[in-house]
Design an enzyme around this catalytic site. Structure first.
Site, PDB file in Angstrom:
ATOM      1  N   THR A  93      -5.337   7.096   8.456  1.00  0.00           N
ATOM      2  CA  THR A  93      -5.226   5.972   7.527  1.00  0.00           C
ATOM      3  C   THR A  93      -6.624   5.394   7.344  1.00  0.00           C
ATOM      4  O   THR A  93      -7.487   5.577   8.186  1.00  0.00           O
ATOM      5  CB  THR A  93      -4.249   4.901   8.066  1.00  0.00           C
ATOM      6  OG1 THR A  93      -4.174   3.818   7.134  1.00  0.00           O
ATOM      7  CG2 THR A  93      -4.680   4.355   9.418  1.00  0.00           C
ATOM      8  N   GLY A  94      -6.812   4.724   6.232  1.00  0.00           N
ATOM      9  CA  GLY A  94      -8.130   4.139   5.992  1.00  0.00           C
ATOM     10  C   GLY A  94      -8.738   4.666   4.712  1.00  0.00           C
ATOM     11  O   GLY A  94      -8.033   5.213   3.858  1.00  0.00           O
ATOM     12  N   THR A 107       1.535   6.927   0.448  1.00  0.00           N
ATOM     13  CA  THR A 107       0.682   5.782   0.121  1.00  0.00           C
ATOM     14  C   THR A 107       0.616   5.561  -1.394  1.00  0.00           C
ATOM     15  O   THR A 107       0.865   6.493  -2.170  1.00  0.00           O
ATOM     16  CB  THR A 107      -0.759   6.052   0.626  1.00  0.00           C
ATOM     17  OG1 THR A 107      -1.545   4.878   0.457  1.00  0.00           O
ATOM     18  CG2 THR A 107      -1.439   7.189  -0.104  1.00  0.00           C
ATOM     19  N   THR A 121      -1.258   2.329   4.602  1.00  0.00           N
ATOM     20  CA  THR A 121      -0.573   3.622   4.442  1.00  0.00           C
ATOM     21  C   THR A 121       0.243   3.957   5.672  1.00  0.00           C
ATOM     22  O   THR A 121      -0.172   3.643   6.777  1.00  0.00           O
ATOM     23  CB  THR A 121      -1.652   4.714   4.257  1.00  0.00           C
ATOM     24  OG1 THR A 121      -2.302   4.484   3.031  1.00  0.00           O
ATOM     25  CG2 THR A 121      -1.073   6.109   4.291  1.00  0.00           C
ATOM     26  N   SER A 127       0.807  -1.228   0.000  1.00  0.00           N
ATOM     27  CA  SER A 127       0.000   0.000   0.000  1.00  0.00           C
ATOM     28  C   SER A 127       0.833   1.266   0.000  1.00  0.00           C
ATOM     29  O   SER A 127       0.291   2.368   0.120  1.00  0.00           O
ATOM     30  CB  SER A 127      -0.910   0.034   1.233  1.00  0.00           C
ATOM     31  OG  SER A 127      -1.828  -1.020   1.187  1.00  0.00           O
ATOM     32  N   ARG A 148      -7.623   8.734  -9.270  1.00  0.00           N
ATOM     33  CA  ARG A 148      -8.194   8.902  -7.933  1.00  0.00           C
ATOM     34  C   ARG A 148      -7.090   9.339  -6.949  1.00  0.00           C
ATOM     35  O   ARG A 148      -5.987   8.806  -6.935  1.00  0.00           O
ATOM     36  CB  ARG A 148      -8.818   7.586  -7.470  1.00  0.00           C
ATOM     37  CG  ARG A 148      -9.434   7.633  -6.068  1.00  0.00           C
ATOM     38  CD  ARG A 148      -8.468   7.152  -5.004  1.00  0.00           C
ATOM     39  NE  ARG A 148      -9.098   7.038  -3.693  1.00  0.00           N
ATOM     40  CZ  ARG A 148      -8.430   6.831  -2.562  1.00  0.00           C
ATOM     41  NH1 ARG A 148      -7.126   6.716  -2.575  1.00  0.00           N
ATOM     42  NH2 ARG A 148      -9.061   6.748  -1.405  1.00  0.00           N
TER      43      ARG A 148
HETATM   44  C1  SD4 Z   1      -6.169   6.380   0.722  1.00  0.00           C
HETATM   45  N1  SD4 Z   1      -5.890   6.642   3.090  1.00  0.00           N
HETATM   46  O1  SD4 Z   1      -5.582   6.563  -0.344  1.00  0.00           O
HETATM   47  C2  SD4 Z   1      -5.340   5.983   1.936  1.00  0.00           C
HETATM   48  C3  SD4 Z   1      -5.343   4.493   2.032  1.00  0.00           C
HETATM   49  C4  SD4 Z   1      -4.808   3.967   3.310  1.00  0.00           C
HETATM   50  O2  SD4 Z   1      -3.772   2.367   4.499  1.00  0.00           O
HETATM   51  O3  SD4 Z   1      -4.826   4.579   4.350  1.00  0.00           O
HETATM   52  N2  SD4 Z   1      -4.277   2.815   3.338  1.00  0.00           N
HETATM   53  O4  SD4 Z   1      -7.375   6.454   0.846  1.00  0.00           O
END
Ligand code: SD4
Length: 328
Positions: A239-240, A206, A188, A85, A216
């Protein structure tokens, strides 16, 4: 990845464990220890935060700069071939192309970011170059790549790692886009750090959500969403699922809540509450936040169980399981 899943199973909510071999040798002098909270202090998301923190800590010791530290720390993750990631080994978008997002910020308001950038091994260093060498905050896509070339960054060949290629081939069989919480969509690295003098900095890098639409961009390079730092108050990172975090300006929200007197923990919990109220299908959305205030107190909270983070202080470098709104 499977390592982290195993870890999540083994660990107990709210517990802290030391992992051997990754603690830093740095020992602070008595003058470097603060009375309230801990200083210096570095927090970063997920298990790969441990080696990242160790590099950040070593850099802090070497140069004394918390900005250098948060850059060096996440550069470690950008090269980690086991992390799908972050960095060029990250899983690609729907077209089979890996595109990267990164941001960096210091507590005096300086910040820089890059998004939707290709073929750059260290987007965090490119984000720092945007911050330090341009009048801008954010440069994206081909413009960011051109800027990298102008700055002498090596341009990498555009090939997926064998593991990413295998995963992409498998995904293409159904081509379904469905972010699943707590697996490879969420690895991330966001890092926030406080030095012994109370200066703060943060970084976030990330490859974004796997199999995202081409173009995106998530929360990580958006100042205020994936990262926000203010020396007067504190710092936060996320994160997320980026869309859910952008919707509530997550990191900025946490810093502003701390400014109004909330503790870092209360601020993270309030941000998760807000995120839950503004996002449908919350059972399919994972998001986690980390925060530090200028006194060295910390907070962490996530929507679902499974979020963890690494904490480096004068007491060592250890993994901590975050609490979450939904219980295991
Ligand atoms: C995203 N927040 O591109 C990032 C993805 C992520 O652990 O946190 N991955 O949406």
């Amino acid at each position: 990845m499977s390592q982290r899943r195993k870890f999540i199973k083994q660990s107990i909510l709210g517990s802290a464990i030391f992992l051997p071999g990754v603690t830093s040798a740095y020992t602070a002098t008595p003058a470097e220890r603060s009375v309230a909270g801990e200083k210096p202090l570095i927090l970063s998301t997920w298990n790969h935060g441990l080696p990242a923190n160790a590099d950040a800590w070593a850099k802090l010791k070497e140069t004394g700069s918390i900005l250098d530290a948060v850059e060096a720390g996440v550069r470690n993750t950008e090269l980690d071939l086991t992390n799908l990631s972050v960095g060029l080994q990250g899983l690609p978008d729907r077209e089979g192309i890996t595109t990267l997002d990164a941001s960096i910020m210091t507590g005096d308001g300086a910040c820089g970011s890059v998004a939707f950038v290709r073929q750059i091994k260290h987007p965090i260093t490119l984000a720092r170059a945007v911050m330090e060498k341009t009048p801008h905050v954010m440069i994206v896509g081909e413009g960011a790549r051109q800027f990298a070339i102008a700055e002498g960054f090596p341009i990498e060949e555009e090939v997926l790692s064998p593991e990413a290629q295998k995963a992409y081939d498998k995904w293409k069989v159904t081509s379904q886009y469905k972010p699943i919480i707590n697996i490879e969509n969420h690895d991330t690295i966001g890092m926030i750090g406080l030095d012994a003098n109370g200066k703060l900095a943060g970084s976030c890098t990330t490859s974004g959500l796997s199999y995202k639409m081409h173009g995106r961009v998530g929360d990580s390079p958006i100042i205020g969403a994936g990262l926000f730092v203010d020396d007067e108050v504190g710092a936060a990172t996320a994160t997320g699922l980026g869309e859910s975090i952008i919707r509530i300006c997550g990191s900025f929200l946490i810093v502003e809540l701390m400014r109004q007197g909330r503790t870092p923990q209360e601020a993270c919990e309030e941000a998760v509450k807000r995120l839950i109220s503004k996002n449908k299908n919350i059972k399919d959305i994972q998001a986690g936040f980390l925060a530090i205030n200028k006194d060295g107190e910390t907070g962490a909270y996530a929507v679902h169980p499974g979020f963890n983070f690494a904490k480096a202080s004068t007491s060592g470098n250890l993994m901590v399981d975050s609490k979450s709104h939904f219980k295991p």
